[in-house]
Design an enzyme around this catalytic site. Structure first.
Site, short mmCIF file in Angstrom:
data_model
loop_
_atom_site.label_atom_id
_atom_site.label_comp_id
_atom_site.label_asym_id
_atom_site.label_seq_id
_atom_site.Cartn_x
_atom_site.Cartn_y
_atom_site.Cartn_z
N SER A 145 0.86 -1.28 -0.15
CA SER A 145 0.09 0.05 -0.01
C SER A 145 0.84 1.10 -0.24
O SER A 145 2.27 1.11 0.46
CB SER A 145 -0.92 -0.07 1.45
OG SER A 145 -1.13 1.31 1.59
N TYR A 158 -2.46 -1.19 10.31
CA TYR A 158 -2.57 -1.43 9.00
C TYR A 158 -1.28 -1.03 8.37
O TYR A 158 -0.43 -1.69 7.69
CB TYR A 158 -3.62 -0.78 8.32
CG TYR A 158 -3.85 -1.00 6.81
CD1 TYR A 158 -4.35 -1.90 6.16
CD2 TYR A 158 -3.36 0.12 5.91
CE1 TYR A 158 -4.42 -2.09 4.84
CE2 TYR A 158 -3.37 0.07 4.49
CZ TYR A 158 -4.08 -1.06 4.05
OH TYR A 158 -4.15 -1.22 2.72
C1 BGC Z 1 -6.40 1.60 1.57
C2 BGC Z 1 -7.40 2.41 1.51
C3 BGC Z 1 -6.91 3.92 1.52
C4 BGC Z 1 -5.65 4.07 0.78
C5 BGC Z 1 -5.23 5.48 0.56
C6 BGC Z 1 -5.12 2.06 0.96
O1 BGC Z 1 -4.04 1.12 1.46
O2 BGC Z 1 -6.68 0.44 1.64
O3 BGC Z 1 -8.41 2.53 2.23
O4 BGC Z 1 -7.97 4.76 0.83
O5 BGC Z 1 -4.61 3.18 1.06
O6 BGC Z 1 -5.29 6.15 1.76
#
Ligand code: BGC
Length: 261
Positions: A145, A158
């Site tokens: 991410s 996360y």
């Molecule tokens: C998340 C999203 C978020 C995006 C940007 C991703 O890793 O799953 O929920 O909108 O990052 O912040």
């Protein structure tokens, strides 16, 4: 389309929806064999399989929880039994929930780390073990991410899991480069998927996210799948240990756009 992908076998965890589903469909169009792993959303899997078969690929759906060692072993075994190989492993399964960090329970912390990081580790370990045994110059793609790089208040579990993915990817890339196994991460930004559906259904919340994206729009799952296909193909043969951000520029400090600072 990447000719070299035709007939090769990919496994994608968490592939019943969102980015995983889009990758499964894309790999189907590449005429690959696709193992669609799912834990929830099993009712979607038949239609994904059908679409893949129609576009010239082959697919099976295999239930499994990526946090369970036996389930992950079973996924790799299923790829071998049905398609005789495992060439591309995509560790995509992931979860997130918003909680101010002072209220984050140990249970929630563990759950997110377990699925996002430990699950990806198990997928890497089992796939690499298989690839070594069968002398396959495989490719591993870990779905990370932008939050392996951008701190994210209220999502500390996360963000920590994705930071872990980054270092896991780099370490495994180094360790298995001599065997020809390439390990990369794919870092999506804000993408139009079920994980974000509630947030993006509120126009104000959606606009505040769009303001963080230099290209100006929420990405489509297909745009992430296209990056995955490139990482899986031999067109990226000299690439290992990177995170390919497909994020519309989100990681490029959008607050500085316009010459601020
Ligand atoms: C998340 C999203 C978020 C995006 C940007 C991703 O890793 O799953 O929920 O909108 O990052 O912040």
């Amino acid at each position: 389309m990447y000719k070299d992908l035709e007939g090769s076998t990919a496994m994608i965890t968490g592939a019943s929806s969102g980015i995983g589903r889009a990758m499964a469909l894309r790999f189907g169009r590449e005429k690959m064999n696709v193992v669609i792993n799912y834990r929830s959303g099993g009712q979607e899997v038949d239609s994904i399989i059908q679409e893949i078969e129609q576009s010239g690929g082959h697919a099976i759906g295999v239930y499994g929880d990526v946090t369970r060692e036996e389930d992950v072993k079973n996924l790799v075994a299923a790829a071998h039994e049905h398609f005789g190989s495992l060439d591309v492993m995509v560790n995509n399964a992931g979860i997130e929930n918003e909680v101010p960090s002072e209220d984050l329970t140990l249970e929630d912390w563990r759950k997110v780390l377990d699925v996002n990081l430990t699950g990806a580790f198990l997928g890497c370990r089992e796939a690499i073990d298989y690839m070594l045994e069968h002398r396959i110059k495989g490719r591993i793609i870990n779905v990370s991410s932008v939050h392996e790089m951008i701190p994210w208040p209220h999502f500390v579990h996360y963000a920590a899991s994705k930071g872990g993915i980054k270092m896991m990817t780099e370490t495994l890339a180094l360790e298995f480069a001599p065997k020809g196994i390439r390990v990369n991460s794919l870092g999506p930004g804000a993408i139009d998927t079920p994980i974000n559906a509630a947030k993006f259904s509120d126009p104000a919340a959606k606009a505040s996210v769009e303001a963080l994206i230099p290209l100006g729009y929420i990405g489509k799952p297909e745009e992430i799948a296209a990056a995955a296909a490139w990482l899986a193909s031999s067109e990226s043969s000299y690439v290992t240990g990177i995170t390919l951000f497909a994020d519309g520029g989100m990681t490029k400090y959008p607050a500085f756009q316009g010459g601020h600072g």
